[in-house]
Design an enzyme around this catalytic site. Structure first.
Site, PDB file in Angstrom:
ATOM      1  CB  ALA A  18      44.960  45.068  34.706  1.00 26.43           C
ATOM      2  CE1 TYR A  76      42.669  30.841  43.159  1.00 29.23           C
ATOM      3  CE2 TYR A  76      44.162  29.694  44.740  1.00 29.23           C
ATOM      4  CZ  TYR A  76      43.903  30.800  43.736  1.00 29.23           C
ATOM      5  OH  TYR A  76      44.903  31.577  43.402  1.00 29.23           O
TER       6      TYR A  76
END
Length: 307
Positions: free
Chosen positions: A21, A175
């Protein structure tokens, strides 16, 4: 009535842990939840960047309740220590699985345990963290696990016979496959939570096409160059800022009407207000989820038992 991201429900008394975060969608998820009154825990690998993010939230949000927690999702000792810290917090209302590699290396790399690095970062670390920290959520009144997926899940496939990409690595395959696996994990987790009678809801989201060049500049958090802003704004018709992308996980945390197993994303696929969205058939597949689960347990060295 639609969800109003500018007028969030009061989140006072709630505790939300968000991995990765210190920047991007994760940072803005934390900032928006702090503005709504939640106590936000930023679980991040880099202590300096985590503290910069904490400082930014405190500058920008009056009376913000925010703290940093060390977490490297590729390091089992770090994961286990973070899980213990989460358990010591008492009741945790939501765990947002946001940390991840967005730009994978061109050649295959592994973590210290030998797991392919993108899979380790985007999936395995979170799997182990949730398995160990889940008891902290079960005592909250409306507990949730929110998993960050991606539109990239529509542009690849998950190779269960080569999950670690030892035979077929490419950066894009790593990914896309990791994001399909993340979404499949989130949906399979919800099925298992329901079957066990555990009150925790597992919700999967994607933030659309959110770019740093269309995101507000914040010292120590988001400081794109002029060239980056120029290039990203050329794509304005189909992109949004990471602050807008964060509206999706924020809704998943706060909206009382969201159910376990729901999938949320921007209304216009790549941008827009957070709404219910269709997930890929593969990531929602109970068969794929059931086959993936033991592979994740094995790779993360973490049995995942639900009471």
């Amino acid at each position: 009535m639609g969800w109003d991201a500018a007028s969030l429900p009061d989140a006072s008394g709630r505790t939300v842990v968000i991995t990765g975060a210190n920047a991007g969608v994760g940072y803005f998820t934390a900032e928006q939840l702090a503005r709504a009154g939640a106590h936000v825990v930023l679980a991040c690998r880099d202590p300096e960047r985590a503290e910069a993010a904490v400082s930014a939230i405190r500058r920008r949000v009056t009376r913000a309740s925010v703290e940093a927690m060390p977490l490297d999702v590729t390091d089992r000792r770090s994961i286990d220590a973070a899980a213990e810290a989460i358990l010591e917090h008492g009741a945790v209302d939501a765990l947002v699985l946001n940390a991840g590699i967005v730009h994978p290396p061109r050649s295959r790399r592994t973590d210290d345990e030998g797991n392919e690095l993108v899979l380790s970062t985007n999936v395995l670390g979170h799997f182990r963290l949730v398995a160990r920290a889940l008891p902290a959520l079960t005592s909250a009144p409306d507990p949730r696990v929110v998993t960050l997926g991606s539109l990239a899940s529509r542009l690849g496939r998950l190779r269960l016979d080569d999950l670690q990409l030892e035979r077929s690595y490419s950066s894009w395959r790593a990914y896309a496959g990791s994001k399909i696996a993340s979404q499949a994990f989130g949906f399979e987790l919800d099925r298992r939570l329901r079957a066990s009678g555990t009150p925790v809801r597992s919700i999967v989201v994607h933030p659309g096409y959110s770019t740093s060049g269309r995101t507000p500049g914040i010292r120590g958090v988001n400081q794109p160059t002029r060239l980056k802003r120029f290039a990203d704004n050329l794509q304005a018709a189909w992109t949004q800022g990471k602050d807008d992308g964060a509206h999706v996980p924020v809704r998943a945390v706060l909206d009382a009407d969201i159910e376990g197993g729901d999938y949320l994303g921007p209304a216009l696929w790549t941008k827009g207000a957070p709404v219910h969205a269709p997930a890929t058939r593969a990531s929602r597949s109970p068969r794929l989820g059931a086959r993936l689960w033991p592979l994740l347990e094995q790779a993360s060295c973490q049995p995942f038992a639900l009471l």
